[in-house]
Scaffold this active site. Structure first.
Site, short mmCIF file in Angstrom:
data_model
loop_
_atom_site.label_atom_id
_atom_site.label_comp_id
_atom_site.label_asym_id
_atom_site.label_seq_id
_atom_site.Cartn_x
_atom_site.Cartn_y
_atom_site.Cartn_z
N ALA A 108 2.76 -5.00 -18.90
CA ALA A 108 4.00 -5.74 -18.38
C ALA A 108 5.35 -5.24 -19.03
O ALA A 108 6.55 -5.56 -18.40
CB ALA A 108 3.72 -7.13 -19.16
N PRO A 110 8.93 -3.36 -19.26
CA PRO A 110 9.83 -4.26 -19.93
C PRO A 110 9.88 -5.72 -19.43
O PRO A 110 10.71 -6.45 -20.13
CB PRO A 110 11.13 -3.63 -19.63
CG PRO A 110 11.05 -2.83 -18.34
CD PRO A 110 9.69 -2.40 -18.33
N GLY A 111 9.28 -6.17 -18.35
CA GLY A 111 9.12 -7.35 -17.93
C GLY A 111 9.68 -7.81 -16.58
O GLY A 111 9.80 -8.89 -16.17
N GLY A 112 9.89 -6.71 -15.82
CA GLY A 112 10.43 -7.06 -14.47
C GLY A 112 9.46 -8.04 -13.66
O GLY A 112 9.88 -8.88 -13.19
N GLU A 131 1.54 -6.08 -23.15
CA GLU A 131 1.95 -4.60 -23.44
C GLU A 131 1.02 -4.04 -24.54
O GLU A 131 1.38 -4.49 -25.43
CB GLU A 131 3.30 -4.50 -23.42
CG GLU A 131 4.00 -3.32 -23.78
CD GLU A 131 3.63 -2.24 -22.77
OE1 GLU A 131 3.70 -2.37 -21.49
OE2 GLU A 131 3.43 -1.18 -23.33
N ARG A 136 7.43 -1.72 -27.11
CA ARG A 136 7.78 -2.05 -25.83
C ARG A 136 7.41 -3.62 -25.56
O ARG A 136 7.85 -4.06 -24.86
CB ARG A 136 7.05 -1.18 -24.67
CG ARG A 136 7.54 0.22 -24.59
CD ARG A 136 6.69 0.88 -23.61
NE ARG A 136 6.62 0.52 -22.30
CZ ARG A 136 7.63 0.70 -21.30
NH1 ARG A 136 8.74 1.35 -21.69
NH2 ARG A 136 7.48 0.25 -20.19
N CYS A 228 4.02 3.13 -9.52
CA CYS A 228 5.58 3.83 -8.70
C CYS A 228 5.14 5.19 -8.50
O CYS A 228 6.22 6.06 -8.88
CB CYS A 228 6.73 3.33 -9.29
SG CYS A 228 6.73 4.08 -11.20
N1 SAM Z 1 5.20 -3.96 -15.01
C1 SAM Z 1 6.41 -3.37 -15.92
C2 SAM Z 1 7.77 -4.10 -15.13
O1 SAM Z 1 7.81 -4.59 -14.02
O2 SAM Z 1 8.76 -4.02 -15.53
C3 SAM Z 1 6.34 -2.12 -15.69
C4 SAM Z 1 5.15 -1.56 -16.30
S1 SAM Z 1 5.22 0.24 -16.37
C5 SAM Z 1 4.76 0.70 -14.82
C6 SAM Z 1 3.52 0.41 -16.97
C7 SAM Z 1 3.37 -0.06 -18.69
O3 SAM Z 1 2.03 0.36 -18.94
C8 SAM Z 1 4.14 0.73 -19.43
O4 SAM Z 1 4.87 -0.55 -20.16
C9 SAM Z 1 3.25 1.09 -20.56
O5 SAM Z 1 3.65 1.13 -21.80
C10 SAM Z 1 1.72 0.42 -20.35
N2 SAM Z 1 0.71 1.48 -20.52
C11 SAM Z 1 0.88 2.69 -21.30
N3 SAM Z 1 -0.69 2.91 -21.40
C12 SAM Z 1 -1.29 1.89 -20.90
C13 SAM Z 1 -2.81 1.67 -21.12
N4 SAM Z 1 -3.66 2.57 -21.52
N5 SAM Z 1 -3.30 0.41 -20.79
C14 SAM Z 1 -2.42 -0.37 -20.41
N6 SAM Z 1 -1.19 -0.05 -20.31
C15 SAM Z 1 -0.52 0.91 -20.73
#
Ligand code: SAM
Length: 456
Positions: A108, A110-112, A131, A136, A228
């Site tokens: 989740a 940073p929360g968008g 998260e 984070r 993304c």
């Molecule tokens: N959903 C967020 C938003 O809309 O602001 C963006 C999320 S970003 C694409 C992916 C997130 O997954 C990151 O915050 C990262 O720290 C977390 N992440 C990293 N490794 C992970 C894991 N093994 N399991 C779950 N989440 C993980």
């Protein structure tokens, strides 16, 4: 420069002409700035170019200084990349206005998307915004508090920790950590970190995450999977893998052609094919994005949640409850309890579910943190000021002009004559931004030090 291997890999998903157009846009195109309004705080949508697939999204002509806009700090809007706002269209298609939705946003920060989901599930639903990386998760909690709906629990767990929840969530969103090809235009660091090995590693990790969480989704429940990135390994191939491993099907979603999203289908055994959606910056006003929507098969299986590990909520005496309730506009919908010496507010309808999560998972924050009690009186904390339903009618409010509001947000002294004696809810253009306590000629700026703006 774009990595050669990345450019070559585009032939797997695009014609030579489109691959060229994409590379050209990544190298030379300008990123579009977009915001998503908070309908619980902003009553009228300002003029502007809408994001086609999101009713609260707006495309901006240029990037203003959000830091110097107090309404940004009030949670009146969230600065969010436009393509990723598409998950709202998926949610609305699959769930519509159904009430009492329990949604897990697994990756989740940073929360968008968490703030988006907290808006669409409404005040009778809950979002568990999880998260795995603690730092984070703290930033996520800050953004959730700023958005201020009070229907979110922020947790800091590995996906495997949700194994104790079986058939429990109506919706699970996996916005997976990915190789970030879709961010190449916006974030040059994403190009430096990219490699074919990273793609392979991310694809395997995404499968692990999906496998860890599948059991927590109700039969008939909805999984929204997104990344993304462009490559098929992290996108269609993972969705096809899921369809081959588990009982599931797609959800029919209509997408007008003028949105210029590239749609696809992944077949399932006898069920509705799973629709996929690709966003390319040479086609849409947004960055690269992929999404798919999946309905879990089966029916009637019993939901269960982990046994509570501890008891964290303490009831508050009736008389004190009454004085606390005056801080919110509609206390009849809320329950006030104490957690570790702080008063929190929750919606009555979902408190039992919040409790289930809070007593079994690693929680950073939940509901609305209102403040601490001193001799039965509440000393308010910042999240209460940003709660969309803070009682503006019965609390002294002090409206500040721009300069004074910025001084306030820098945690500098603000002229005491703006304020009444005692606690004041500080507003800018009517949007609450924090608290001030005036004692005689002194105005005590209660803005949290860690949030203060530091540029001039
Ligand atoms: N959903 C967020 C938003 O809309 O602001 C963006 C999320 S970003 C694409 C992916 C997130 O997954 C990151 O915050 C990262 O720290 C977390 N992440 C990293 N490794 C992970 C894991 N093994 N399991 C779950 N989440 C993980």
């Amino acid at each position: 420069m774009l990595p050669d291997e990345f450019v070559n890999s585009l032939t797997e998903i695009l014609s030579a002409e489109e691959a060229n157009a994409l590379c050209n846009t990544i190298e030379n195109g300008r990123s579009v700035t977009s915001i998503r309004l908070n309908p619980f705080k902003v009553s009228e949508k300002p003029e502007g170019k809408p994001v086609p697939w999101n009713r609260y999204g707006l495309l901006l002509d240029e990037r203003p200084s959000f830091t110097l806009d107090p309404t940004y700090h009030a949670g009146a809007y969230y600065v969010q990349e436009a393509s990723s706002m598409f998950v709202e269209h998926l949610y609305r298609t699959a769930i519509g206005e159904r009430q009492g939705i329990k949604l897990l946003d697994l990756c989740a920060a940073p929360g968008g998307k968490s703030t988006l989901y907290s808006t669409v599930v409404g005040l009778d639903g809950i979002v568990v915004a999880n998260e795995v990386i603690r730092q984070r998760a703290m930033a996520l909690a800050g953004n959730v508090q700023k958005w201020g709906l009070g229907n979110v629990v922020v947790t800091n767990n590995d996906p495997s920790h949700f194994a104790g929840f079986r058939n429990w969530f109506d919706v699970i969103a996996v916005d997976a950590p990915c190789s970030g090809e879709g961010m190449f235009r916006k974030d040059p660091k994403a190009r430096e970190e990219w490699s074919p090995e990273l793609v392979t590693m991310c694809a395997a990790r995404q499968r692990r995450i999906l496998a860890d969480i599948w059991g927590a989704l109700k039969p008939g429940g909805i999984l929204i999977y997104s990344t993304c990135t462009y490559n098929r390994h992290e996108n269609e191939e993972n969705v096809a893998w899921l369809a081959s491993e588990y009982d599931c099907e797609g959800v029919e979603v209509s997408v007008p052609e003028e949105w210029k999203i590239v749609t696809g289908n992944i077949s399932t055994e006898g069920g509705v094919p799973i629709p996929t959606f690709r966003f390319y910056p040479h086609r849409v006003a947004g960055e690269g994005f992929f999404a798919a929507i999946i309905r879990k098969g089966g029916q009637g299986e019993r939901a269960c949640a982990p046994k509570p590990r501890r008891s964290i909520f303490t009831e508050i005496q009736k008389g004190t409850q009454r004085s606390i309730s005056s801080w919110v506009a509609q206390p009849e919908y809320m329950k006030f309890v104490q957690v570790a010496g702080n008063v929190y507010a929750y919606y009555n309808d979902t408190f039992a579910d919040v409790k289930t999560i809070a007593e079994s998972m690693s929680v950073i924050t939940s509901g609305i943190m209102m403040g601490q009690l001193f001799s039965g009186k509440l000393k308010p904390e910042h999240p209460l000021a940003l709660f969309h339903d803070v009682n503006k009618n019965d609390i002294a409010t002090a409206e500040l002009p721009l300069d004074a509001a910025l001084d306030y947000l820098r945690k500098q002294n603000v002229e005491s004559s703006y304020f009444s004696e005692g606690i004041n809810l500080v507003t800018y253009c009517g949007f609450p931004i924090g608290w001030v306590k005036r004692i005689g000629n002194r105005a005590n700026n209660m803005y949290p030090k860690e949030l203060r703006i530091t540029n001039l």
